[in-house]
Structures are given as structure tokens and as C-alpha cells.
Design an enzyme around this catalytic site. Structure first.
Site, PDB file in Angstrom:
ATOM      1  N   ASP A 167       0.940  -1.168   0.051  1.00 16.33           N
ATOM      2  CA  ASP A 167       0.127  -0.088   0.236  1.00 16.33           C
ATOM      3  C   ASP A 167       0.940   1.096   0.030  1.00 16.33           C
ATOM      4  OD1 ASP A 167      -2.764   1.288   0.394  1.00 16.33           O
ATOM      5  OD2 ASP A 167      -1.724   2.235   2.068  1.00 16.33           O
ATOM      6  N   TYR A 175       3.257  10.030   0.957  1.00 21.76           N
ATOM      7  CA  TYR A 175       4.230   9.087   2.194  1.00 21.76           C
ATOM      8  C   TYR A 175       5.898   9.380   1.553  1.00 21.76           C
ATOM      9  CZ  TYR A 175       0.192   6.392   2.829  1.00 21.76           C
ATOM     10  OH  TYR A 175      -1.125   6.108   3.157  1.00 21.76           O
ATOM     11  N   LYS A 203      -2.449   6.390  -4.321  1.00 15.26           N
ATOM     12  CA  LYS A 203      -3.636   7.250  -3.665  1.00 15.26           C
ATOM     13  C   LYS A 203      -3.300   8.688  -4.675  1.00 15.26           C
ATOM     14  CE  LYS A 203      -3.621   4.861   0.703  1.00 15.26           C
ATOM     15  NZ  LYS A 203      -2.220   4.216   0.839  1.00 15.26           N
ATOM     16  N   HIS A 241      -7.318   9.930  -1.773  1.00 16.49           N
ATOM     17  CA  HIS A 241      -6.578   9.639  -0.334  1.00 16.49           C
ATOM     18  C   HIS A 241      -7.486  10.210   0.908  1.00 16.49           C
ATOM     19  CE1 HIS A 241      -2.424   9.253   1.901  1.00 16.49           C
ATOM     20  NE2 HIS A 241      -3.552   8.795   2.253  1.00 16.49           N
ATOM     21  N   ASN A 259     -10.737   7.129   3.687  1.00 18.63           N
ATOM     22  CA  ASN A 259     -11.177   8.370   4.838  1.00 18.63           C
ATOM     23  C   ASN A 259     -12.626   8.839   4.534  1.00 18.63           C
ATOM     24  OD1 ASN A 259      -8.697   8.413   6.520  1.00 18.63           O
ATOM     25  ND2 ASN A 259      -7.716   8.962   4.592  1.00 18.63           N
ATOM     26  N   PRO A 267      -3.924  -0.827  11.625  1.00 17.05           N
ATOM     27  CA  PRO A 267      -4.608  -2.127  12.325  1.00 17.05           C
ATOM     28  C   PRO A 267      -4.108  -2.401  13.472  1.00 17.05           C
ATOM     29  CG  PRO A 267      -3.294  -3.040  10.552  1.00 17.05           C
ATOM     30  CD  PRO A 267      -3.113  -1.609  10.170  1.00 17.05           C
ATOM     31  N   GLY A 317       4.117   3.266  15.956  1.00 14.43           N
ATOM     32  CA  GLY A 317       5.347   4.050  15.851  1.00 14.43           C
ATOM     33  C   GLY A 317       5.151   5.592  15.450  1.00 14.43           C
ATOM     34  N   ILE A 339       7.748  -7.864  10.378  1.00 17.14           N
ATOM     35  CA  ILE A 339       7.147  -8.042   9.134  1.00 17.14           C
ATOM     36  C   ILE A 339       6.650  -9.413   8.975  1.00 17.14           C
ATOM     37  CG2 ILE A 339       7.554  -8.172   6.380  1.00 17.14           C
ATOM     38  CD1 ILE A 339       9.122  -5.607   6.895  1.00 17.14           C
ATOM     39  N   GLU A 376       6.531 -11.737  11.292  1.00 16.75           N
ATOM     40  CA  GLU A 376       5.602 -12.156  12.542  1.00 16.75           C
ATOM     41  C   GLU A 376       4.093 -11.613  11.963  1.00 16.75           C
ATOM     42  OE1 GLU A 376       4.996  -9.977  16.443  1.00 16.75           O
ATOM     43  OE2 GLU A 376       6.818 -10.923  16.692  1.00 16.75           O
TER      44      GLU A 376
END
Length: 314
Positions: free
Chosen positions: A47, A52, A81, A114, A158, A207, A212, A262, A264
Site C-alpha cells: 500500500d 508518503y 492514492k 486519499h 477516509n 490495524p 510508531g 514483518i 511475524e
């Protein structure tokens, strides 16, 4: 055997991988390694977004992975986006072309508006750059990209229930996806029900609650119910948070630049949260963590309050 839930079918007939790698706040210099590690570990859904600031780096990595035979383009699902500064219908095709150039791709699997927010072209984050949206006009330009096959599915991000409903009323091509904040602490009950009734797939960003980030205050992974279920199942809180999303019926986009995490985060198949434990999640107190207050202003733009931005769903 637990339902794998590896894909969800969209209203286009395409199958979106249920778990993808989020790249928001993945710093340039780290994001390339994260994408490479994820794809090598088995992720097939990445994604992205121009805002970004890392699509060029992702593009270089994708090109190398294709050249090295690690994965084929058709095996990947790549989402990007449309930025708030590119809502003018004449700017939409150029914005997609720029993203395709940066990612070094011929098409996107999914292209999203976006935010239901418009800013002056080329402007920064200051509120005086906010201007009135014209979502129907922007959407018509998105539909053209879908017709051309440059975006194999189109959708939004959004959008609260009323904004999505208003778009569905005028759309020739209905949005395939609405990507929104969704996790155990903000379960999007009203929006989820509406999306399901209209055949719009819901994708959950943050999610894990974006642990962070500095400006999102929420300890999703420290929720006592989630911790209790994780302990009983012998899973990490992150794995339980992600599996909850899959069992709720939406795709999830965990972001990490740590290779161990990543991998996990991918271990969410082949097991499930039992019904009695799953039911406990409905007891969790709800709080939206992404407020979007930077898109609200007394004078500029379309929204005077956070309530207006989210159609009262806060």
C-alpha cells in the site's frame, strides 16, 4: 481447519490479498528494505501513496525484484492514492502517471482518492491552502483511469458513511474499496455495515494503532481484552489484532520496517480467534485515533469541524 482468509473479492471481481504492507511513515532508506523483506517473506500486497514521499524508492525495489525473478508483476497487488493537491479533474491523470513512473509500473491494482479533502495544487500543509472539494468531478476523472485500465480498480480512503453514500449516488463506476482507520479500538461499526450493504470492500489502515507514530495517541496493542486473547492463543498482540480484522471481513495493512515483525505479522493464517473470545472485542471502548483536524478550519476548505469531516462518526 481455520478459514485462511487470504483474499477478499471486490465488486470488480478482482481478489485483493487480505494482508498488505503499509508504507506510511516508513522512512526513505528503510522502506525499500521493508518492501523487499515483505515480498520475500510472502506479502503480495503493498500500500503506497505519493504523500508518503517514498514511491520512487519502492519502485526501484519492485523493479529489482521483478528482474531477479523473485516475484512477477501480476502476482502483486499495488495500491496508491490521489493526493489532496491533485483533485482537479485535469490533474488526476497526471498524478497517476507520476505515481506509475515513480513505482516503475504500467498499471495500479487499486487507485484511491486519499482524503475527501482538496488543497491548492503544489501547496503544503498550511490550512490556507484548503479549498472546496468537488468529489463527483474528481471521481469522474478516476473513472476514466479505470476505463483506460491504468487503475484496475478505483476507490476512496477516509470517507465516512454519508460521503461514501453521496458518491455512490452519482458514481458510474462504484468505488471498490474504502480504506479507513480500523482496529479493535475503532471498529467502524456503522461504516462497515454500510460498506457491506453496498458491496464496497473495507480496508483497515493502522490495524495495530500506529504504535510508531508520535501524533497518534492510542495503545491498541495494550488493550486488556486483546492481550488476554493473545496470551490464551499463544500469539502476539499484533497477530491477534490483525486476525481480528480478517475475521471481521476487512483487509489489513500493518506497517513495519523491522524484518522480524514483518514476518511475524504475516503469521495470521491457519488459525483463528474462537467465537467466545472474538465476541469479547465488542466490549472494547471505541476511540478514533486519526482525527484529521489538520483538514478542518474556520474559513478555508470544506469542513469547519472534525464532526463535519467524519459525518459525525467520531
Amino acid at each position: 481447519m481455520a478459514d485462511e482468509i487470504r483474499f477478499f473479492e471486490l465488486n470488480t471481481g478482482a481478489k485483493i490479498p487480505s494482508l498488505g504492507l503499509g508504507t506510511w511513515q516508513a522512512s526513505p532508506g528503510l522502506v525499500g528494505d521493508a518492501v523487499a523483506a515483505a515480498i520475500k517473506a510472502g506479502y503480495r500486497h503493498i500500500d503506497c501513496a505519493p504523500v508518503y514521499g517514498n514511491e520512487k524508492e519502492i519502485g526501484l525495489v519492485l523493479k529489482k525484484l521483478f528482474e531477479d525473478g523473485v516475484v512477477k508483476r501480476e502476482e502483486l497487488w499495488i495500491t496508491s492514492k490521489l493526493a489532496n493537491t491533485d483533485h482537479s479533474p485535469e490533474d488526476v491523470p497526471d498524478a497517476l502517471d507520476k505515481t506509475l513512473g515513480d513505482l516503475q509500473l504500467d498499471y495500479l491494482d487499486l487507485y484511491l482518492i486519499h482524503w475527501p479533502v482538496r488543497k491548492k495544487k503544489g501547496s503544503g500543509f498550511e490550512p490556507e491552502h484548503l479549498i472546496q472539494t468537488d468529489i463527483p468531478a474528481t471521481w469522474r476523472a478516476m473513472e476514466t483511469l479505470y476505463d483506460l485500465g491504468k487503475a484496475r480498480a478505483i476507490g476512496v480512503s477516509n470517507f465516512a458513511t454519508k460521503k461514501l453514500s453521496d458518491l455512490l449516488d452519482v458514481a458510474r463506476v462504484p468505488p471498490a474499496v474504502n480504506q479507513v482507520e480500523c482496529h479493535a479500538v475503532w471498529q467502524q461499526t456503522k461504516l462497515r455495515s454500510f460498506c457491506k450493504s453496498k458491496g464496497v470492500h473495507l480496508t483497515g489502515y493502522s490495524p495495530l494503532g500506529s504504535p510508531g507514530t508520535t501524533f497518534i495517541k492510542g495503545d491498541v496493542l495494550k488493550n486488556p481484552i486483546l492481550l488476554s486473547v493473545a496470551e490464551k492463543l499463544g500469539k502476539t498482540p499484533a497477530q491477534v489484532a490483525l486476525r481480528w480484522g480478517l475475521q471481521m471481513g476487512h483487509s489489513v495493512l500493518p506497517k513495519s520496517t523491522n524484518e522480524a515483525r514483518i514476518k511475524e505479522n504475516l503469521d495470521v493464517f491457519g488459525w483463528s480467534i474462537p467465537e467466545d473470545m472474538f465476541a469479547k472485542f465488542s466490549e472494547i471502548e471505541q476511540e478514533r485515533l486519526v482525527k484529521g483536524d489538520f483538514f478542518v478550519h474556520d474559513t478555508f476548505g470544506s469542513y469547519r469541524t472534525v464532526e463535519e469531516l467524519w459525518d459525525g462518526e467520531i
